[in-house]
Scaffold this motif. Structure first.
Motif, PDB file in Angstrom:
ATOM      1  N   ALA A 139     -65.325  20.348  18.054  1.00  0.00           N
ATOM      2  CA  ALA A 139     -66.295  20.979  17.152  1.00  0.00           C
ATOM      3  C   ALA A 139     -65.612  21.828  16.089  1.00  0.00           C
ATOM      4  O   ALA A 139     -66.111  21.942  14.963  1.00  0.00           O
ATOM      5  CB  ALA A 139     -67.287  21.824  17.945  1.00  0.00           C
ATOM      6  N   HIS A 140     -64.471  22.396  16.419  1.00  0.00           N
ATOM      7  CA  HIS A 140     -63.749  23.234  15.461  1.00  0.00           C
ATOM      8  C   HIS A 140     -63.193  22.420  14.285  1.00  0.00           C
ATOM      9  O   HIS A 140     -62.812  22.981  13.270  1.00  0.00           O
ATOM     10  CB  HIS A 140     -62.613  23.990  16.159  1.00  0.00           C
ATOM     11  N   GLN A 141     -63.195  21.089  14.408  1.00  0.00           N
ATOM     12  CA  GLN A 141     -62.743  20.208  13.334  1.00  0.00           C
ATOM     13  C   GLN A 141     -63.908  19.529  12.604  1.00  0.00           C
ATOM     14  O   GLN A 141     -63.691  18.650  11.772  1.00  0.00           O
ATOM     15  CB  GLN A 141     -61.837  19.109  13.896  1.00  0.00           C
ATOM     16  N   ALA A 142     -65.123  19.911  12.909  1.00  0.00           N
ATOM     17  CA  ALA A 142     -66.306  19.237  12.366  1.00  0.00           C
ATOM     18  C   ALA A 142     -66.280  19.185  10.843  1.00  0.00           C
ATOM     19  O   ALA A 142     -65.857  20.133  10.174  1.00  0.00           O
ATOM     20  CB  ALA A 142     -67.571  19.939  12.848  1.00  0.00           C
ATOM     21  N   VAL A 143     -66.759  18.059  10.329  1.00  0.00           N
ATOM     22  CA  VAL A 143     -66.762  17.797   8.896  1.00  0.00           C
ATOM     23  C   VAL A 143     -68.193  17.569   8.420  1.00  0.00           C
ATOM     24  O   VAL A 143     -68.924  16.775   9.004  1.00  0.00           O
ATOM     25  CB  VAL A 143     -65.918  16.542   8.572  1.00  0.00           C
ATOM     26  N   VAL A 144     -68.562  18.289   7.352  1.00  0.00           N
ATOM     27  CA  VAL A 144     -69.852  18.082   6.705  1.00  0.00           C
ATOM     28  C   VAL A 144     -69.557  17.713   5.256  1.00  0.00           C
ATOM     29  O   VAL A 144     -69.093  18.551   4.482  1.00  0.00           O
ATOM     30  CB  VAL A 144     -70.742  19.350   6.756  1.00  0.00           C
ATOM     31  N   ALA A 145     -69.789  16.467   4.890  1.00  0.00           N
ATOM     32  CA  ALA A 145     -69.508  16.011   3.527  1.00  0.00           C
ATOM     33  C   ALA A 145     -70.417  16.710   2.527  1.00  0.00           C
ATOM     34  O   ALA A 145     -71.623  16.854   2.771  1.00  0.00           O
ATOM     35  CB  ALA A 145     -69.695  14.501   3.438  1.00  0.00           C
ATOM     36  N   GLU A 146     -69.832  17.143   1.417  1.00  0.00           N
ATOM     37  CA  GLU A 146     -70.615  17.817   0.374  1.00  0.00           C
ATOM     38  C   GLU A 146     -71.763  16.943  -0.108  1.00  0.00           C
ATOM     39  O   GLU A 146     -72.861  17.436  -0.375  1.00  0.00           O
ATOM     40  CB  GLU A 146     -69.719  18.203  -0.791  1.00  0.00           C
TER      41      GLU A 146
END
Length: 116
Positions: free
Chosen positions: A7-14
């Motif tokens: 979870a600490h590497q989670a990515v949310v694309a702009e």
């Protein structure tokens, strides 16, 4: 169930925020944009939603986990920290693609049974 792996590497694309979740012209995103704006999120401040989604994934346990042809899909339910502090309950969907480690944000759905 435990927290989302990595979870600490989670990515949310702009683009997921600007051209989907907060886009009133997107066929699937427009209802979500109206919902999110009720709680103070705004297209002019997309970073607020990105930070809230990352806080959501770091705070709550996985509710549903399933294997797909692309990788492991995870659903997380809990309050979304919102600018107006009403914190609506939402379900977020994340995927860890086969051969990858960081979870990638897919979508969110209001949990209307629990949203104030």
């Amino acid at each position: 169930m435990p927290r989302l792996p990595n979870a600490h590497q989670a990515v949310v694309a702009e683009a997921k925020i600007a051209r989907y979740l907060l886009d009133h012209d997107h066929p699937d995103g427009a209802p979500k944009a109206r919902f999110l704006e009720r709680f103070g999120f705004s297209p002019s401040r997309p970073a607020d939603l990105r930070e809230a989604l990352l806080a959501h994934v770091a705070t709550y346990d996985v509710d549903v986990e399933r294997s797909t042809e692309f990788g492991m899909m995870y659903e997380i339910v809990g309050p979304l920290p919102s600018p107006d502090n009403r914190n609506p309950t939402i379900r977020t969907v994340w995927i860890i693609d086969d051969g990858s480690e960081p979870p990638r944000f897919v979508t969110l759905v209001p949990d209307l049974g629990r949203t104030r």
